[in-house]
Design a protein around this motif. Structure first.
Motif, PDB file in Angstrom:
ATOM      1  N   PHE A   3       0.835  -1.182   0.000  1.00  0.00           N
ATOM      2  CA  PHE A   3       0.000   0.000   0.000  1.00  0.00           C
ATOM      3  C   PHE A   3       0.876   1.240   0.000  1.00  0.00           C
ATOM      4  O   PHE A   3       1.957   1.230   0.574  1.00  0.00           O
ATOM      5  CB  PHE A   3      -0.926   0.006   1.225  1.00  0.00           C
ATOM      6  CG  PHE A   3      -1.949  -1.091   1.185  1.00  0.00           C
ATOM      7  CD1 PHE A   3      -3.135  -0.910   0.492  1.00  0.00           C
ATOM      8  CD2 PHE A   3      -1.727  -2.296   1.820  1.00  0.00           C
ATOM      9  CE1 PHE A   3      -4.085  -1.911   0.442  1.00  0.00           C
ATOM     10  CE2 PHE A   3      -2.670  -3.302   1.768  1.00  0.00           C
ATOM     11  CZ  PHE A   3      -3.855  -3.113   1.082  1.00  0.00           C
ATOM     12  N   PRO A   4       0.416   2.309  -0.642  1.00  0.00           N
ATOM     13  CA  PRO A   4       1.229   3.524  -0.702  1.00  0.00           C
ATOM     14  C   PRO A   4       1.326   4.202   0.658  1.00  0.00           C
ATOM     15  O   PRO A   4       0.450   4.065   1.500  1.00  0.00           O
ATOM     16  CB  PRO A   4       0.467   4.417  -1.679  1.00  0.00           C
ATOM     17  CG  PRO A   4      -0.931   3.936  -1.606  1.00  0.00           C
ATOM     18  CD  PRO A   4      -0.851   2.453  -1.322  1.00  0.00           C
ATOM     19  N   SER A   5       2.416   4.927   0.820  1.00  0.00           N
ATOM     20  CA  SER A   5       2.563   5.688   2.056  1.00  0.00           C
ATOM     21  C   SER A   5       1.701   6.940   1.957  1.00  0.00           C
ATOM     22  O   SER A   5       1.295   7.358   0.884  1.00  0.00           O
ATOM     23  CB  SER A   5       4.023   6.054   2.271  1.00  0.00           C
ATOM     24  OG  SER A   5       4.466   6.905   1.243  1.00  0.00           O
ATOM     25  N   ALA A   6       1.423   7.569   3.072  1.00  0.00           N
ATOM     26  CA  ALA A   6       0.519   8.714   3.130  1.00  0.00           C
ATOM     27  C   ALA A   6       0.961   9.879   2.241  1.00  0.00           C
ATOM     28  O   ALA A   6       0.139  10.427   1.517  1.00  0.00           O
ATOM     29  CB  ALA A   6       0.332   9.157   4.563  1.00  0.00           C
ATOM     30  N   PRO A   7       2.232  10.320   2.230  1.00  0.00           N
ATOM     31  CA  PRO A   7       2.604  11.464   1.381  1.00  0.00           C
ATOM     32  C   PRO A   7       2.392  11.167  -0.104  1.00  0.00           C
ATOM     33  O   PRO A   7       1.947  12.027  -0.851  1.00  0.00           O
ATOM     34  CB  PRO A   7       4.077  11.697   1.694  1.00  0.00           C
ATOM     35  CG  PRO A   7       4.297  11.091   3.025  1.00  0.00           C
ATOM     36  CD  PRO A   7       3.342   9.932   3.102  1.00  0.00           C
ATOM     37  N   ALA A  58      -3.986  14.973  -4.817  1.00  0.00           N
ATOM     38  CA  ALA A  58      -3.890  16.393  -5.177  1.00  0.00           C
ATOM     39  C   ALA A  58      -3.809  16.563  -6.687  1.00  0.00           C
ATOM     40  O   ALA A  58      -4.472  17.433  -7.261  1.00  0.00           O
ATOM     41  CB  ALA A  58      -2.685  17.026  -4.497  1.00  0.00           C
ATOM     42  N   VAL A  59      -3.029  15.739  -7.350  1.00  0.00           N
ATOM     43  CA  VAL A  59      -2.923  15.808  -8.816  1.00  0.00           C
ATOM     44  C   VAL A  59      -4.266  15.470  -9.452  1.00  0.00           C
ATOM     45  O   VAL A  59      -4.711  16.138 -10.386  1.00  0.00           O
ATOM     46  CB  VAL A  59      -1.808  14.860  -9.328  1.00  0.00           C
ATOM     47  CG1 VAL A  59      -1.865  14.702 -10.835  1.00  0.00           C
ATOM     48  CG2 VAL A  59      -0.445  15.386  -8.886  1.00  0.00           C
ATOM     49  N   PHE A  60      -4.948  14.459  -8.940  1.00  0.00           N
ATOM     50  CA  PHE A  60      -6.250  14.075  -9.480  1.00  0.00           C
ATOM     51  C   PHE A  60      -7.249  15.220  -9.358  1.00  0.00           C
ATOM     52  O   PHE A  60      -7.971  15.541 -10.300  1.00  0.00           O
ATOM     53  CB  PHE A  60      -6.775  12.831  -8.757  1.00  0.00           C
ATOM     54  CG  PHE A  60      -8.158  12.446  -9.162  1.00  0.00           C
ATOM     55  CD1 PHE A  60      -8.389  11.836 -10.381  1.00  0.00           C
ATOM     56  CD2 PHE A  60      -9.244  12.717  -8.336  1.00  0.00           C
ATOM     57  CE1 PHE A  60      -9.671  11.495 -10.773  1.00  0.00           C
ATOM     58  CE2 PHE A  60     -10.522  12.387  -8.711  1.00  0.00           C
ATOM     59  CZ  PHE A  60     -10.740  11.771  -9.938  1.00  0.00           C
ATOM     60  N   VAL A  61      -7.315  15.846  -8.191  1.00  0.00           N
ATOM     61  CA  VAL A  61      -8.242  16.958  -7.978  1.00  0.00           C
ATOM     62  C   VAL A  61      -7.906  18.112  -8.905  1.00  0.00           C
ATOM     63  O   VAL A  61      -8.788  18.718  -9.521  1.00  0.00           O
ATOM     64  CB  VAL A  61      -8.228  17.404  -6.496  1.00  0.00           C
ATOM     65  CG1 VAL A  61      -8.945  18.724  -6.308  1.00  0.00           C
ATOM     66  CG2 VAL A  61      -8.843  16.332  -5.620  1.00  0.00           C
ATOM     67  N   LEU A  62      -6.628  18.409  -9.044  1.00  0.00           N
ATOM     68  CA  LEU A  62      -6.190  19.498  -9.921  1.00  0.00           C
ATOM     69  C   LEU A  62      -6.578  19.221 -11.367  1.00  0.00           C
ATOM     70  O   LEU A  62      -7.142  20.082 -12.043  1.00  0.00           O
ATOM     71  CB  LEU A  62      -4.684  19.711  -9.795  1.00  0.00           C
ATOM     72  CG  LEU A  62      -4.094  20.815 -10.648  1.00  0.00           C
ATOM     73  CD1 LEU A  62      -4.647  22.162 -10.212  1.00  0.00           C
ATOM     74  CD2 LEU A  62      -2.591  20.816 -10.550  1.00  0.00           C
ATOM     75  N   LEU A  63      -6.315  18.022 -11.834  1.00  0.00           N
ATOM     76  CA  LEU A  63      -6.639  17.683 -13.225  1.00  0.00           C
ATOM     77  C   LEU A  63      -8.139  17.635 -13.467  1.00  0.00           C
ATOM     78  O   LEU A  63      -8.623  18.068 -14.506  1.00  0.00           O
ATOM     79  CB  LEU A  63      -5.994  16.353 -13.609  1.00  0.00           C
ATOM     80  CG  LEU A  63      -4.482  16.375 -13.736  1.00  0.00           C
ATOM     81  CD1 LEU A  63      -3.956  14.979 -14.049  1.00  0.00           C
ATOM     82  CD2 LEU A  63      -4.024  17.371 -14.784  1.00  0.00           C
TER      83      LEU A  63
END
Length: 163
Positions: A38-42, A49-54
């Motif tokens: 699983f990915p780490s939090a950062p 953040a990139v998804f929301v921006l795009l």
């Protein structure tokens, strides 16, 4: 309640499947599962953040909000102005050339209109026209434009009404 020592806390956290490294806040925090990383939090925060921006930059599908000035200046020869107010409101005054189609009839009667022509949808203040615009898009209309502010904004701009 028993006072927990650091080793007790670590054992409980490990039992939950959470791992932690001390390389900084949130760094290295993630879930452990056999065979799955699983990915780490950062990293996860950065991806979100990139998804929301795009997604905020993506073109909005559906209808377009326009001003009464844009409607007044519209010069498309095949444009349709659709007034979705009630008949008594329409009779009190409407945009010149507007077609009356009350909001309650849009879903059932819109099939009579060409789906590829620009359709300007207007009501009294902009609320019903936004609902009608969403319905028209759902019905497959390609170029739907919601006139913000409705007839009230039309009159405030000093444009003439047809009676």
């Amino acid at each position: 309640m028993k006072k927990m020592l650091p080793d007790d806390i670590r054992k409980q956290v490990q039992g939950l499947g959470i791992r932690h490294t001390s390389a900084g806040p949130f760094r290295g925090v993630g879930l452990k599962h056999p065979g799955i990383r699983f990915p780490s939090a950062p990293w996860l925060v950065a991806v979100l953040a990139v998804f929301v921006l795009l997604s905020s930059c993506a073109p909005k599908s559906g209808y377009k909000d326009v001003s009464v000035q844009e409607l007044q200046a519209a010069s498309e020869p095949n444009r349709i102005v659709l007034d979705v107010r009630e008949p008594y409101e329409y009779a009190e005054g409407h945009v010149p050339g507007a077609i009356l189609l009350p909001l309650g009839q849009v879903a059932t009667q819109a099939a009579q209109l060409p789906k590829d022509a620009p359709v300007y949808v207007i009501c009294r203040s902009g609320n019903r026209s936004a609902q009608a615009s969403r319905t028209l898009v759902e019905l497959g209309f390609k170029d739907v434009r919601n006139v913000q502010g409705g007839i009230l904004a039309w009159q405030s701009a000093g444009y003439a009404l047809e009676r």
